[in-house]
Each structure stands twice: as C-alpha cells, then as structure tokens.
Design an enzyme around this catalytic site. Structure first.
Site, short mmCIF file in Angstrom:
data_model
loop_
_atom_site.label_atom_id
_atom_site.label_comp_id
_atom_site.label_asym_id
_atom_site.label_seq_id
_atom_site.Cartn_x
_atom_site.Cartn_y
_atom_site.Cartn_z
NE ARG A 38 -1.66 2.32 -7.77
CZ ARG A 38 -0.56 3.02 -7.51
NH1 ARG A 38 -0.32 4.12 -8.20
NH2 ARG A 38 0.30 2.62 -6.59
CG ASP B 39 4.87 4.28 -2.35
OD1 ASP B 39 4.17 5.17 -2.84
OD2 ASP B 39 4.61 3.06 -2.43
N GLY C 83 0.84 -1.19 0.00
CA GLY C 83 0.00 0.00 0.00
C GLY C 83 0.87 1.23 0.00
N GLY D 288 12.33 10.36 -12.93
CA GLY D 288 13.06 9.11 -13.10
C GLY D 288 14.56 9.28 -13.02
#
Length: 313
Positions: free
Chosen positions: A168, A260, A34, A228
């Site tokens: 998402r 995250d 999560g 990135g």
C-alpha cells in the site's frame, strides 16, 4: 488456544450499490473490510480457531465490526479499544470493468495507536501460525514496533510465521522506507507470499526465481509467488520451482480480496498438512471464487464448498 493469530485494521466498508464516481453515489451497503480480517474470516470458515489482534474506537462502526467478527466465530480476546480515536472507514465504488476506486478514512484511527504495551500479554504457546501483512506496519511507528515484537515472540515460541507484502504505497512516507521495512519483516518469516508486481518493487525484478531466491536467502523456507492468470509458483528451499496453474473464471466481478483469498488457501494447506503445491492449488481456487463475488470476503468458502468447487472444476 487458537490455531492462528492475525493482526490488522478492520474497517467499516461502504460499497456503492450503483455505478458512478464515489462523489455521485447516493446508495451504499455497509460491510466489513481489511486484508487481515478477510484472511481470518476465510480460515474461520474452514473450521480453524482464529484470534484477531486489533484496536477499535468506541463508536458505532467499532461496535459493528466487533459484533461482525464474533459472528464469524473469530476470537476477540485481543481486541483493544481507544475512546479518543475513531474506527477506520473506507468507501468503494461499483464498476463494470477494471478495479474499483477506493477512498480511505483511517488517518489517526484507533488502530494507529496500537502498541507493544497493548500486545505484550499475547501468548504463542501452542499457536500454530502467525499471519502478518505489509499493511499494518505502514500506519504508524507504534504498530510497526508491535508487529516486530510479536513476530520475534512467535519465532521464539516456534510458531510458523507467514508474511504477505500486500503493498500500500500511499500509506508509506517513501518507497525506500516501504521496501526496507517489508523486506526486513519478510526476513523474520517462514513463508513469504509476494506477487510478481510486488517483487518488481521490493526486489527489483519480476523474475520468479530471483524473487524466491532473494527471500530464501533472507531466511524464508518457502516462497509462493502469485502470478494472476498463470497461477502460482512454489519455491521451497533446496527444491526446484513448481508452477501451479490458476482457475479460469467466466466473469470477474470484483478483484478486491483475491490476494486475501489466496493467502487463506495457502494457510489452509499448511494447517492441514498438505504439500505446498497442494496448498497453492487451494489458494488459486479460493482466489478465483473471490473474484466472482462482489465484496471483500463474500466469496470465501466453507470447507465443503471449497472441496466441491475443486472437484467439479
């Protein structure tokens, strides 16, 4: 009181221990997954007091998740339960190149029933930071209402609010709804953490300056755009954008959780009183550690490990 409050849906993660499509795999390793709990774990390992807001089912996976959260020294005072709904699950395959495939089992999970009535007792007095991502608002209308309520309550209390869009699309009824809701939530935030590809979807461009200007015009004080391998672009209101280079890695093992880890580094910098470029440096470092480890949060370092990694880079 906690330093940080987060809200999200933790899931039982079953990661394949052999290569192949998920339907063919017979051996899995159970762990915790999560986006928001990953950030919570990262901040807890860096010695901050973290409180996690969620809702779990009264089932074995829910029990496992709550115990795992406690082991990470994260507060559970705001973990609610639904005896009528199951805890969410996800599966992830093992790959040699590229991103792994995932399968989610979270429709009508316990977390989807979280509501403003559950969270209205949460007190933001002396809480330094509220971290929100764009995932929970997608799972149900009641969760979305609870998040808006918490963000407004935190803002009234003077709590710093960070927002990671963390797109998402599959969870939303339409892209238009996703864009509208997430940009409105960004407008309630002090710090926004978009990626270049997310900017293309949410703002209509992958130009760093245009993305930053859009969110600063909506009310953000700071925008740190992830790029990135090119690292991060730091744009503070009223200042020129600064590029903070990324950390090169020899082998990418698993890209899941890198964003995250990036958020952990930025928030660590804020909580530790660092400049935003210094915070972005730590964000790039933790993101690079994450991609060198299999799993969602296995690469999240202690403060000593993070310091040593940066010094020896």
């Amino acid at each position: 009181m906690p330093d940080v409050i987060l809200i999200g849906e933790p899931m039982g993660l079953f990661t394949a221990q052999e290569y192949g499509e998920l339907k063919d795999v017979t051996l899995f390793k159970r762990s915790l997954a999560g986006a928001e709990i990953n950030v919570g774990i990262g901040l807890s390992r860096l010695d901050y007091k973290v409180e996690y807001v969620t809702k779990l089912g009264k089932d074995p996976i829910g029990d496992y998740i709550e115990e795992a959260i406690e082991k990470e020294k994260i507060g559970t005072s705001y973990i609610f339960h639904s005896p009528k709904h199951n805890t969410g699950l996800m599966m992830k395959n093992k790959v040699q190149d590229g991103d792994p495939s995932t399968a989610y089992y979270r429709n009508n999970s316990a977390f989807t029933t979280l509501s403003e009535a559950d969270v209205n007792r949460i007190d933001f007095s002396d809480v330094k930071l509220l971290h929100i991502t764009g995932i929970p608002p997608a799972v149900s209308g009641t969760v979305r209402e609870a998040i808006v309520y918490l963000m407004k309550k935190a803002k009234s209390a003077g709590t710093f609010i960070s927002f990671d869009p963390n797109l998402r699309p599959a969870l939303w009824s339409s892209e238009d709804e996703m864009v509208t809701v997430l940009n409105n939530l960004a407008g309630l935030s002090d710090l926004v953490l978009p990626g270049l590809s997310e900017g293309k979807t949410l703002v209509g461009t992958d130009d760093v300056e245009a993305i930053a200007r859009f969110y600063i015009d909506k009310g953000a004080q700071i925008v740190i755009t992830k790029s990135g391998a090119d690292g991060a672009f730091v744009t503070e209101k009223g200042k020129d954008t600064i590029n903070v280079p990324g950390f090169k890695v020899q082998k990418v093992v698993d890209t899941v959780g890198a964003g995250d880890g990036f958020a952990v580094g930025v928030l660590h910098g804020y909580l530790n009183g660092l400049t935003w470029p210094e915070a972005a440096l730590r964000a790039n470092a933790i993101g690079s550690l994450q991609v060198q480890n299999e799993g969602d949060n296995e690469g999240l370092p202690s403060l000593e490990e993070l310091t040593t990694y940066i010094e020896n880079y």
